[in-house]
Design an enzyme around this catalytic site. Sequence first.
Site, mmCIF file in Angstrom:
data_model
loop_
_atom_site.group_PDB
_atom_site.id
_atom_site.type_symbol
_atom_site.label_atom_id
_atom_site.label_comp_id
_atom_site.label_asym_id
_atom_site.label_seq_id
_atom_site.Cartn_x
_atom_site.Cartn_y
_atom_site.Cartn_z
ATOM 1 N N GLU A 38 -8.714 -41.675 80.121
ATOM 2 C CA GLU A 38 -7.925 -42.576 80.990
ATOM 3 C C GLU A 38 -8.743 -43.182 82.128
ATOM 4 O O GLU A 38 -8.434 -44.268 82.602
ATOM 5 C CB GLU A 38 -6.693 -41.846 81.544
ATOM 6 N N THR A 50 9.316 -58.338 112.185
ATOM 7 C CA THR A 50 7.874 -58.392 112.423
ATOM 8 C C THR A 50 7.427 -57.454 113.541
ATOM 9 O O THR A 50 6.232 -57.277 113.753
ATOM 10 C CB THR A 50 7.422 -59.822 112.817
ATOM 11 N N CYS A 94 -7.758 -33.226 77.908
ATOM 12 C CA CYS A 94 -8.321 -32.058 78.584
ATOM 13 C C CYS A 94 -7.434 -30.831 78.361
ATOM 14 O O CYS A 94 -7.482 -30.250 77.286
ATOM 15 C CB CYS A 94 -8.532 -32.382 80.065
ATOM 16 N N GLY A 135 -4.501 -30.851 77.609
ATOM 17 C CA GLY A 135 -3.702 -31.213 76.438
ATOM 18 C C GLY A 135 -4.425 -30.906 75.137
ATOM 19 O O GLY A 135 -3.803 -30.635 74.105
ATOM 20 N N HIS A 160 -11.585 -37.039 79.868
ATOM 21 C CA HIS A 160 -10.453 -37.843 80.347
ATOM 22 C C HIS A 160 -10.686 -39.325 80.050
ATOM 23 O O HIS A 160 -11.235 -40.044 80.888
ATOM 24 C CB HIS A 160 -10.277 -37.665 81.857
ATOM 25 N N ASP A 169 -7.268 -44.505 94.775
ATOM 26 C CA ASP A 169 -7.536 -45.930 95.021
ATOM 27 C C ASP A 169 -8.823 -46.391 94.340
ATOM 28 O O ASP A 169 -8.967 -47.563 93.992
ATOM 29 C CB ASP A 169 -7.641 -46.210 96.525
HETATM 30 N N1 GLN Z 1 -7.566 -26.319 83.489
HETATM 31 C C1 GLN Z 1 -8.375 -26.742 82.415
HETATM 32 C C2 GLN Z 1 -9.863 -26.505 82.679
HETATM 33 O O1 GLN Z 1 -10.266 -26.295 83.781
HETATM 34 C C3 GLN Z 1 -8.119 -28.208 82.101
HETATM 35 C C4 GLN Z 1 -8.592 -29.128 83.178
HETATM 36 C C5 GLN Z 1 -8.011 -30.523 83.062
HETATM 37 O O2 GLN Z 1 -7.040 -30.743 82.351
HETATM 38 N N2 GLN Z 1 -8.569 -31.458 83.788
HETATM 39 O O3 GLN Z 1 -10.650 -26.544 81.774
#
Ligand code: GLN
Length: 535
Positions: free
Chosen positions: A511, A190, A383, A385, A509, A72
């Site tokens: 995102e 309701t 990360c 990825g 990250h 959230d």
């Molecule tokens: N598992 C991996 C690490 O700890 C990648 C972590 C992730 O993708 N947030 O480095």
Amino acid sequence: METKYIFFTGGVVSSVGKGVTAAALGLLLKERGFSVSVQKLDPYINVDPGTMSPYQHGEVFVLDDGAETDLDLGHYERFIDNPLTQVSNFTSGQIYDEVISKERRGDYLGGTIQIIPHITNEIKRRIRLGAKTTNADIMLIEIGGTVGDIESQPFMESLRQMRRELGNENSFFVHVTWLPHIGATGELKTKPTQHSVAELRGIGISPNMIIARSDYFVEQELVDKIALFCDVEKRAVVPMTTTETLFEVPLLLEETGVADFVIKKLNLKKTQNPKLDDWKKLVKEVKREKPSIKVALVGKYVELQDAYMSVREALRHAALSLGVEAEVAWIHSSDLEKDRSWDEVKSADAILVPGGFGERGIEGKILAAQYARENKIPYLGLCLGMQLMCVEFARNVLGYENANSTEFNHNTEHPVIDLMLEQRGISDMGGTMRLGLYPCVLKEDSTAAKAYAKDEVFERHRHRFEFNNTYREEFEKKGMIFSGVSPDNMLVEVSEIKDHPFMVSSQFHPEFLSRPMRPHPLFVGFVKAAKKKSK
Ligand code: GLN
């Protein structure tokens, strides 16, 4: 000015969008010239969601200061666009932890430690601390779960006490409920709302406003009925029908006049008129018929899309800014290992491999990265990825067949991804990763630097493993570019493949920093490449 508090409780069922509603109201108040901050109070016993399975909890949202928080908080940052901090989210686990530590230290001088007043005092202290550290005119405080949960009782009791301490002019209670629809008779009901309000009153809290969520249009007659049975003003019963897009929620709320109602009750005067033109434009853009691009998201928790909430939102922001619709194909990476779901990957315009932990599905993600590299399909790695893009490169370009990350194979001959030095010897799993904002220097003329149009950026992290520097030169010789590194050049932050339309990955990250009005440059670069590919 003394801080005003708006408390959000939930009734009937969870997951009806209490967080989104609170975030949208926050935006409307900010637009009226107030400084606004938020707090999410989670009644579970975990100290933070960092150690929880994404299946249980959805995404863990990371803040600038490295706090691992409830998803959230992502809604709050995306709507209100104020960076939050670790005071913005706390759990029962943190409260008990603090009280028990104090007890062990002897701070309570031999007293018997009880829920009231010790636990409730600690809850109230943290709420006030939130207001103090953020210096907000208005604090929005959301209590997780629904009224009646055993876990949330100390929180409710604290709120009841706070109302008494703050007075009616400084506190406002919003109860968010759900109106179920009975298919057989086509009616909205309701009664559950009435019951949940009765339950709230039993605790000593009378709501000032009821936001009644529903999938169907709510007739005035029902609004009047809720007002009568729940003893709130008619104007304070606000039906909120499910919208096509989240971006509509602030606009819908604005139409109902809730923000003006709230500030009047809190004895505040707006200093400016809300301008919601950007949001209106965005909603119009969402609803416009647009060409679509297809992104294969190859992940591990794809059954629960909430596990990738910020990734999905970031894709949406980027796509909207480029006038396309990003259609996401949710692919289970372990399916790719079993030769399934490849049609979906092959028909996609781009491949995204998000973050993750643990061994399951790793090989499938590596196969996806290989496919993207060999077929010049736009690829964005986040990360994990990025780490797997490097493993794939080591295996198939450098010919190191057994290359791996030591997260998945301790004894690999080629540990191209390895535990960070400062992570060695850490045995506690909670809050011990490399977390939060760190600088990253970008290499001139790289795809990443062009996407950002900057030479230094700050991004949010959450990882234990890193690229193993012993392999840097070899990788570079074969066409990998380390286009982002920490300022001391010790840590790879961004890697990309040379002579590829867009194969860029980050250790951080991105995102978490994408906003509806400020789509993230890496996502924009990625979607741009996908758009080109789809033509
Ligand atoms: N598992 C991996 C690490 O700890 C990648 C972590 C992730 O993708 N947030 O480095």
